[in-house]
Design an enzyme around this catalytic site. Structure first.
Site, PDB file in Angstrom:
ATOM      1  N   ARG A   1       0.513   9.578 -10.234  1.00 35.54           N
ATOM      2  CA  ARG A   1       0.878  10.393  -9.076  1.00 35.54           C
ATOM      3  C   ARG A   1       1.325  11.773  -9.500  1.00 35.54           C
ATOM      4  NH1 ARG A   1       4.243   7.182  -5.531  1.00 35.54           N
ATOM      5  NH2 ARG A   1       2.120   6.617  -4.966  1.00 35.54           N
ATOM      6  N   TYR A   2       2.190  11.818 -10.499  1.00 34.83           N
ATOM      7  CA  TYR A   2       2.745  13.095 -10.949  1.00 34.83           C
ATOM      8  C   TYR A   2       1.876  13.636 -12.073  1.00 34.83           C
ATOM      9  CZ  TYR A   2       6.847  11.397  -8.416  1.00 34.83           C
ATOM     10  OH  TYR A   2       7.700  10.939  -7.460  1.00 34.83           O
TER      11      TYR A   2
ATOM     12  N   ARG B   1       3.009  12.067 -15.956  1.00 31.61           N
ATOM     13  CA  ARG B   1       3.518  10.732 -16.261  1.00 31.61           C
ATOM     14  C   ARG B   1       2.857   9.688 -15.380  1.00 31.61           C
ATOM     15  NH1 ARG B   1       6.523  13.996 -13.334  1.00 31.61           N
ATOM     16  NH2 ARG B   1       8.092  13.316 -11.849  1.00 31.61           N
TER      17      ARG B   1
ATOM     18  N   ASP C   1      11.539   7.829  -1.393  1.00 30.52           N
ATOM     19  CA  ASP C   1      10.190   7.788  -1.933  1.00 30.52           C
ATOM     20  C   ASP C   1       9.278   8.000  -0.726  1.00 30.52           C
ATOM     21  OD1 ASP C   1       8.207   7.568  -3.833  1.00 30.52           O
ATOM     22  OD2 ASP C   1       9.149   5.861  -4.816  1.00 30.52           O
TER      23      ASP C   1
ATOM     24  N   LYS D   1       9.045  10.810  -5.061  1.00 32.84           N
ATOM     25  CA  LYS D   1      10.489  10.842  -4.844  1.00 32.84           C
ATOM     26  C   LYS D   1      10.935  12.221  -4.398  1.00 32.84           C
ATOM     27  CE  LYS D   1      10.925   7.422  -8.473  1.00 32.84           C
ATOM     28  NZ  LYS D   1       9.498   7.443  -8.894  1.00 32.84           N
TER      29      LYS D   1
ATOM     30  N   CYS E   1      13.667 -10.126  -5.817  1.00 31.30           N
ATOM     31  CA  CYS E   1      14.673  -9.494  -4.971  1.00 31.30           C
ATOM     32  C   CYS E   1      14.207  -9.531  -3.527  1.00 31.30           C
ATOM     33  CB  CYS E   1      14.867  -8.040  -5.379  1.00 31.30           C
ATOM     34  SG  CYS E   1      15.174  -7.827  -7.135  1.00 31.30           S
TER      35      CYS E   1
ATOM     36  N   ASP F   1      12.789   1.582   1.173  1.00 29.50           N
ATOM     37  CA  ASP F   1      11.449   1.939   1.655  1.00 29.50           C
ATOM     38  C   ASP F   1      11.095   1.233   2.959  1.00 29.50           C
ATOM     39  OD1 ASP F   1      10.809   3.600  -0.495  1.00 29.50           O
ATOM     40  OD2 ASP F   1      10.261   1.873  -1.724  1.00 29.50           O
TER      41      ASP F   1
HETATM   42  C1  PLP Z   1       9.117   6.896 -10.034  1.00 26.96           C
HETATM   43  C2  PLP Z   1       7.777   7.096 -10.503  1.00 26.96           C
HETATM   44  C3  PLP Z   1       7.527   7.775 -11.702  1.00 26.96           C
HETATM   45  C4  PLP Z   1       8.640   8.351 -12.548  1.00 26.96           C
HETATM   46  O1  PLP Z   1       9.317   9.336 -11.829  1.00 26.96           O
HETATM   47  P1  PLP Z   1      10.551  10.111 -12.469  1.00 26.96           P
HETATM   48  O2  PLP Z   1      11.079  10.957 -11.360  1.00 26.96           O
HETATM   49  O3  PLP Z   1      10.004  10.911 -13.604  1.00 26.96           O
HETATM   50  O4  PLP Z   1      11.535   9.090 -12.944  1.00 26.96           O
HETATM   51  C5  PLP Z   1       6.218   7.949 -12.084  1.00 26.96           C
HETATM   52  N1  PLP Z   1       5.198   7.498 -11.344  1.00 26.96           N
HETATM   53  C6  PLP Z   1       5.406   6.850 -10.178  1.00 26.96           C
HETATM   54  C7  PLP Z   1       4.238   6.384  -9.384  1.00 26.96           C
HETATM   55  C8  PLP Z   1       6.703   6.613  -9.724  1.00 26.96           C
HETATM   56  O5  PLP Z   1       6.909   5.955  -8.577  1.00 26.96           O
HETATM   57  S1  SF4 Z   2      12.747  -5.052  -6.944  1.00 25.75           S
HETATM   58 FE1  SF4 Z   2      10.791  -6.210  -6.997  1.00 25.75          FE
HETATM   59  S2  SF4 Z   2       9.756  -5.552  -8.865  1.00 25.75           S
HETATM   60 FE2  SF4 Z   2      11.938  -4.951  -9.045  1.00 25.75          FE
HETATM   61  S3  SF4 Z   2      12.927  -6.662 -10.112  1.00 25.75           S
HETATM   62 FE3  SF4 Z   2      13.173  -7.032  -7.925  1.00 25.75          FE
HETATM   63  S4  SF4 Z   2      11.408  -8.323  -7.368  1.00 25.75           S
HETATM   64 FE4  SF4 Z   2      10.941  -7.407  -9.337  1.00 25.75          FE
END
Ligand code: PLP
Ligand code: SF4
Length: 430
Positions: A121-122, A125, A339, A346, A138, A302
């Site tokens: 996405r970014y 990374r 998000d 984010k 969870c 979310d």
């Molecule tokens: C959260 C996330 C990241 C990492 O985001 P940071 O703001 O750098 O911690 C990278 N890719 C995706 C798809 C994410 O949801």
């Molecule tokens: S939030 Fe979802 S992916 Fe993260 S530890 Fe809990 S069950 Fe697993």
């Protein structure tokens, strides 16, 4: 106010179901995973359940699975229906309620995906799915479409395809290994992935996303830490939501990671009835710092299926940050973000500190309500000139809003603009 035993838990021997379990078994993460509570009958041996609750849980299990490690279940206060550990781990009737716009994949993680198991996405990374398994499912999980679908690791061929994507994409300097839970695979698989990623010259940092320090601290063995430390810089991000989760066992697990030189961050989800309270959150962030864990993000819950009952208003989140910022160590203050639906990523939200501005002055307020002005310096250089600091033109920053800021594009507009359909000709400037 609820009485809460912090740092403690029921000894497993006090629970009939585990009365004969040895300490060696209890402290073995594989035993914990093999003996997870997955049925309502097993749960009823650990906490008292009314017939109505049993019916609700049965109903809920038709749609969403349950798995609770014995360790995490032992933290539930059996006499408190509002116990924050229980709310996170035991299904409730509310999960059957669907919000009006609850998508299965709210964050477009499968849309922004060049190969299966990678979300890119970014710019620099990627999110790299290692397994869909978690030790505890969870109740507020946003990746329900994924977490626990098969409960096992992908094949080597699938992982190879993901690694290949990282190898052939030089812009990726940061890889987030996630899931599911990145530590719900064998040490040798963790090592294989770290070793392959470390061999890629453009990969600068590797992050591991895991909830095991919270729900399965037995997983953080000295052996695992020995594996990870060979591939530094490696970061771990975990997911504590409530101060009661900071038990001795959890704190020791964090200490083993920290002693192996692994910086630990924490991502909390703002959950109604669990931690949507400035007092609870303050205890959590202070407790985390004592355990050498840096609060990183606080997420707004979310829009995802079956978690509507956990949502709070964003005003709550802003209020929580208001009570933290300035009042306590800056290290303790996470970035509160939403998000954004549709893959927006984010987006930080928080209290406003800038009250007004003119070309000469910025007017600010602090956490005490003091209003002050910051006098701006004269503009250091004109547009189109080289940056006096780096000598360049900042081309590499000029995408998205950055392009507008750099004067490279006068505006950004959505691809589907209603008024665009009424245009007869392309706009020309000259
Ligand atoms: C959260 C996330 C990241 C990492 O985001 P940071 O703001 O750098 O911690 C990278 N890719 C995706 C798809 C994410 O949801
Ligand atoms: S939030 Fe979802 S992916 Fe993260 S530890 Fe809990 S069950 Fe697993």
């Amino acid at each position: 106010m609820r009485t809460q035993v912090e740092g403690g838990r029921r000894s497993h021997r006090e629970v009939a179901r585990w009365a004969d379990v040895t300490d060696a078994e209890w402290n073995d993460w594989r035993w914990q995973v093999a003996n997870r509570i997955t049925t309502v009958e097993q749960l009823a041996e650990v906490i008292p359940l009314s017939d109505a609750e049993i019916g609700d849980i049965r109903e809920c299990l038709k749609t969403f699975r349950m798995a609770v490690t014995p360790y995490y279940a032992s933290l539930i206060d059996p006499h408190d229906p509002g116990c924050p550990i229980r709310l996170q781990s035991v299904p409730s009737r509310a999960e059957a309620t669907r919000g009006q716009d609850d998508p299965v994949d709210p964050l477009y993680e499968e849309t922004d995906s060049p190969v299966p198991g990678i979300t890119h996405r970014y710019p620099d990374r990627v999110l790299f799915i290692v397994t869909d398994q978690c030790s505890m499912y969870c109740r507020h999980c946003t990746r329900r479409r994924l977490a626990g679908q098969t409960d096992r690791a992908p094949t080597r061929a699938q992982l190879e395809e993901r690694l290949d994507y990282v190898r052939r994409t030089p812009r990726v300097r940061d890889v987030v290994l996630s899931g599911g839970d990145a530590f719900l695979v064998s040490d040798s698989l963790v090592e294989y992935l770290l070793k392959e990623l470390r061999a890629i010259p453009h990969v600068e940092i590797i992050r591991l996303a895991t909830r095991t320090p919270v729900v399965l601290p037995q997983r953080i063995t000295s052996e695992l830490c020995r594996v990870i430390r060979k591939y530094h810089p490696v970061y771990v991000n975990t997911h504590f939501n409530h101060p009661r989760e900071l038990t001795d066992a959890a704190t020791e697990a964090c200490a083993r990671l920290a002693d192996a030189g692994i910086p630990i961050g924490n991502q909390t989800v703002l959950l109604r009835g669990v931690n949507d309270c400035p007092v609870v959150m303050r205890r959590l962030v202070h407790g985390l710092l004592k355990a050498r864990v840096r609060p990183y993000y606080l997420y707004q819950c979310d829009l995802s299926r079956g978690i509507e009952h956990f949502r709070t208003s964003t005003a709550r989140g802003v209020e929580i940050i208001e009570y933290l910022r300035g009042h306590t160590s800056g290290l303790a203050v996470p970035t509160y973000c939403i998000d954004g639906p549709g893959g927006a990523g984010k987006i930080p939200v928080g209290p406003e500190y800038v009250l007004s501005r003119s070309p000469e002055r910025l007017v600010l307020r602090n956490y005490e309500g003091v209003i002050c002005a910051y006098r701006e310096p004269p503009t250091p250089h004109s547009e189109g000139e080289r940056c006096p600091t780096c000598g360049g033109f900042h081309e590499e920053l000029a995408s998205g809003v950055g392009a507008v800021l750099a004067g490279r594009a006068p505006f950004l507009e959505p691809g589907e603009l209603e008024r665009a359909g009424r245009r007869r000709t392309e706009h020309k400037d000259c």
